[in-house]
Design a protein around this motif. Structure first.
Motif, PDB file in Angstrom:
ATOM      1  N   THR A  79       2.526 -11.297  -0.547  1.00  0.00           N
ATOM      2  CA  THR A  79       3.828 -10.562  -0.439  1.00  0.00           C
ATOM      3  C   THR A  79       3.918  -9.564  -1.496  1.00  0.00           C
ATOM      4  O   THR A  79       4.226  -8.331  -1.604  1.00  0.00           O
ATOM      5  N   GLU A  80       3.885 -10.285  -2.753  1.00  0.00           N
ATOM      6  CA  GLU A  80       4.270  -9.211  -4.279  1.00  0.00           C
ATOM      7  C   GLU A  80       2.949  -8.446  -4.307  1.00  0.00           C
ATOM      8  O   GLU A  80       3.454  -7.342  -4.785  1.00  0.00           O
ATOM      9  N   LEU A  81       1.841  -8.615  -3.999  1.00  0.00           N
ATOM     10  CA  LEU A  81       0.651  -7.726  -4.265  1.00  0.00           C
ATOM     11  C   LEU A  81       0.894  -6.632  -3.321  1.00  0.00           C
ATOM     12  O   LEU A  81       0.526  -5.443  -3.722  1.00  0.00           O
ATOM     13  N   GLN A  82       1.307  -6.747  -2.233  1.00  0.00           N
ATOM     14  CA  GLN A  82       1.440  -5.734  -1.198  1.00  0.00           C
ATOM     15  C   GLN A  82       2.458  -4.993  -1.608  1.00  0.00           C
ATOM     16  O   GLN A  82       2.574  -3.778  -1.464  1.00  0.00           O
ATOM     17  N   VAL A  83       3.728  -5.388  -2.152  1.00  0.00           N
ATOM     18  CA  VAL A  83       4.913  -4.793  -2.548  1.00  0.00           C
ATOM     19  C   VAL A  83       4.383  -3.786  -3.795  1.00  0.00           C
ATOM     20  O   VAL A  83       4.659  -2.405  -3.879  1.00  0.00           O
ATOM     21  N   MET A  84       3.578  -4.358  -4.667  1.00  0.00           N
ATOM     22  CA  MET A  84       3.219  -3.731  -5.812  1.00  0.00           C
ATOM     23  C   MET A  84       2.324  -2.327  -5.345  1.00  0.00           C
ATOM     24  O   MET A  84       2.649  -1.143  -5.906  1.00  0.00           O
ATOM     25  N   THR A  85       1.334  -2.649  -4.616  1.00  0.00           N
ATOM     26  CA  THR A  85       0.392  -1.523  -4.167  1.00  0.00           C
ATOM     27  C   THR A  85       1.102  -0.312  -3.215  1.00  0.00           C
ATOM     28  O   THR A  85       1.055   0.751  -3.390  1.00  0.00           O
ATOM     29  N   ALA A  86       2.164  -0.875  -2.392  1.00  0.00           N
ATOM     30  CA  ALA A  86       3.008  -0.262  -1.604  1.00  0.00           C
ATOM     31  C   ALA A  86       3.744   0.742  -2.565  1.00  0.00           C
ATOM     32  O   ALA A  86       4.185   1.907  -2.455  1.00  0.00           O
ATOM     33  N   ALA A  87       4.403   0.187  -3.557  1.00  0.00           N
ATOM     34  CA  ALA A  87       5.412   0.962  -4.586  1.00  0.00           C
ATOM     35  C   ALA A  87       4.370   1.930  -5.159  1.00  0.00           C
ATOM     36  O   ALA A  87       4.892   3.085  -5.267  1.00  0.00           O
ATOM     37  N   LEU A  88       3.269   1.704  -5.747  1.00  0.00           N
ATOM     38  CA  LEU A  88       2.577   2.758  -6.337  1.00  0.00           C
ATOM     39  C   LEU A  88       1.827   3.880  -5.512  1.00  0.00           C
ATOM     40  O   LEU A  88       2.277   4.975  -5.687  1.00  0.00           O
ATOM     41  N   ALA A  89       1.667   3.536  -4.052  1.00  0.00           N
ATOM     42  CA  ALA A  89       1.381   4.468  -3.027  1.00  0.00           C
ATOM     43  C   ALA A  89       2.607   5.509  -2.922  1.00  0.00           C
ATOM     44  O   ALA A  89       2.593   6.720  -2.990  1.00  0.00           O
ATOM     45  N   ASP A  90       3.709   4.838  -2.942  1.00  0.00           N
ATOM     46  CA  ASP A  90       5.122   5.396  -3.150  1.00  0.00           C
ATOM     47  C   ASP A  90       5.369   6.460  -3.858  1.00  0.00           C
ATOM     48  O   ASP A  90       5.882   7.496  -3.770  1.00  0.00           O
ATOM     49  N   MET A  91       4.893   6.225  -5.207  1.00  0.00           N
ATOM     50  CA  MET A  91       5.150   7.029  -6.249  1.00  0.00           C
ATOM     51  C   MET A  91       4.075   8.201  -6.368  1.00  0.00           C
ATOM     52  O   MET A  91       4.266   9.032  -7.155  1.00  0.00           O
ATOM     53  N   GLY A  92       3.144   8.243  -5.342  1.00  0.00           N
ATOM     54  CA  GLY A  92       2.193   9.404  -5.290  1.00  0.00           C
ATOM     55  C   GLY A  92       1.592   9.847  -6.576  1.00  0.00           C
ATOM     56  O   GLY A  92       0.901   8.745  -7.202  1.00  0.00           O
ATOM     57  N   GLU A  93       1.468  11.020  -7.042  1.00  0.00           N
ATOM     58  CA  GLU A  93       0.863  11.279  -8.482  1.00  0.00           C
ATOM     59  C   GLU A  93       1.296  10.420  -9.530  1.00  0.00           C
ATOM     60  O   GLU A  93       0.388   9.896 -10.194  1.00  0.00           O
ATOM     61  N   ASP A  94       2.280   9.936  -9.729  1.00  0.00           N
ATOM     62  CA  ASP A  94       3.050   9.261 -10.751  1.00  0.00           C
ATOM     63  C   ASP A  94       2.315   7.668 -10.892  1.00  0.00           C
ATOM     64  O   ASP A  94       1.900   6.982 -11.852  1.00  0.00           O
ATOM     65  N   GLY A  95       2.045   7.326  -9.479  1.00  0.00           N
ATOM     66  CA  GLY A  95       1.463   5.912  -9.311  1.00  0.00           C
ATOM     67  C   GLY A  95       0.115   5.892  -9.798  1.00  0.00           C
ATOM     68  O   GLY A  95      -0.263   4.853 -10.235  1.00  0.00           O
ATOM     69  N   LYS A  96      -0.557   6.952 -10.076  1.00  0.00           N
ATOM     70  CA  LYS A  96      -1.776   6.717 -10.375  1.00  0.00           C
ATOM     71  C   LYS A  96      -1.900   6.597 -11.959  1.00  0.00           C
ATOM     72  O   LYS A  96      -3.229   6.462 -12.214  1.00  0.00           O
ATOM     73  N   SER A  97      -0.979   6.760 -12.734  1.00  0.00           N
ATOM     74  CA  SER A  97      -0.921   6.336 -14.012  1.00  0.00           C
ATOM     75  C   SER A  97      -0.850   4.836 -14.342  1.00  0.00           C
ATOM     76  O   SER A  97      -0.939   4.421 -15.236  1.00  0.00           O
ATOM     77  N   ILE A  98      -0.832   4.267 -13.204  1.00  0.00           N
ATOM     78  CA  ILE A  98      -0.425   2.732 -13.334  1.00  0.00           C
ATOM     79  C   ILE A  98      -1.652   1.971 -12.492  1.00  0.00           C
ATOM     80  O   ILE A  98      -1.810   2.146 -11.579  1.00  0.00           O
ATOM     81  N   GLN A  99      -2.189   1.070 -13.470  1.00  0.00           N
ATOM     82  CA  GLN A  99      -3.123   0.385 -12.835  1.00  0.00           C
ATOM     83  C   GLN A  99      -2.787  -1.131 -12.399  1.00  0.00           C
ATOM     84  O   GLN A  99      -2.441  -1.820 -13.156  1.00  0.00           O
TER      85      GLN A  99
END
Ligand code: NI
Length: 198
Positions: A79-99
């Motif tokens: 659940t938590e890994l899915q939420v993390m990757t979904a949050a980063l996808a939701d952030m668009g370009e900003d999300g790409k600065s987070i590994q």
């Protein structure tokens, strides 16, 4: 002490560490700031899902969103890994600065190959780390992560109690913020945006 209590206790210890760290950060420039920043994170040496040895230095230059768990975890980890990757996808370009990084606390069963197929389920460039029991213990200790194996009916059939906290580390490798267990990817994305100033 019952395992549920141990998890609560570990969470309380972490909360205290973060509070002390936050207070110390308010005093930037003073010697206590050094103490606060040192409370979560630090050197580690692990094996990634491709079998390469990596250290904290390999992650410098980008934010790192770290979650500790195990691939056999029935509920909390996926659940938590899915939420993390979904949050980063939701952030668009900003999300790409987070590994995003998954760290195994089950070195016995989580081989690099197992971790590889596991992280591929989540996509989003999720990196998986595992290693020897000593490697894992060292990194978990650095991140103040609690984990405890619970023996099951047979040798390979066990679960692991573990902290379910997400850590945001800065491009300098230093602790920025932690997030408690959440199922709200949009809220996590918003908090991450604020944390990275995006
Ligand atoms: Ni889990």
């Amino acid at each position: 002490m019952p395992s549920r209590l141990k998890v609560l206790f570990a969470a309380a210890v972490l909360a205290l560490a973060v509070i002390v760290g936050s207070v110390a950060l308010l005093w930037k420039g003073s010697p206590t700031a050094m103490v606060g920043e040192a409370l979560v994170g630090g050197p580690f040496a692990m094996t990634d899902q491709n079998g390469n040895r990596v250290t904290e230095k390999d992650f410098l230059g980008r934010y790192m969103l770290v979650f500790f768990g195990f691939t056999y975890c029935p509920d909390v980890c996926p659940t938590e890994l899915q939420v993390m990757t979904a949050a980063l996808a939701d952030m668009g370009e900003d999300g790409k600065s987070i590994q995003p990084v998954f760290v195994s606390v089950d070195p016995e069963r989580d081989t690099a190959a197992n971790v590889k197929s596991y992280v591929e389920n989540f996509g989003g460039g999720l990196i998986g780390l595992t290693g020897s029991p000593e490697d894992v213990a060292t990194m978990a200790k650095a991140y103040r992560v609690y984990y405890q194996k619970n023996d099951g009916p047979s040798g390979n059939d066990y679960t692991i109690d573990h902290s379910s906290i997400i850590y945001l580390m800065g491009p300098d490798g230093k602790f920025r913020k932690h997030f408690t267990y959440t199922t709200d990817a949009k809220a996590l994305a918003e908090e991450l945006r604020q944390a990275i100033g995006g």
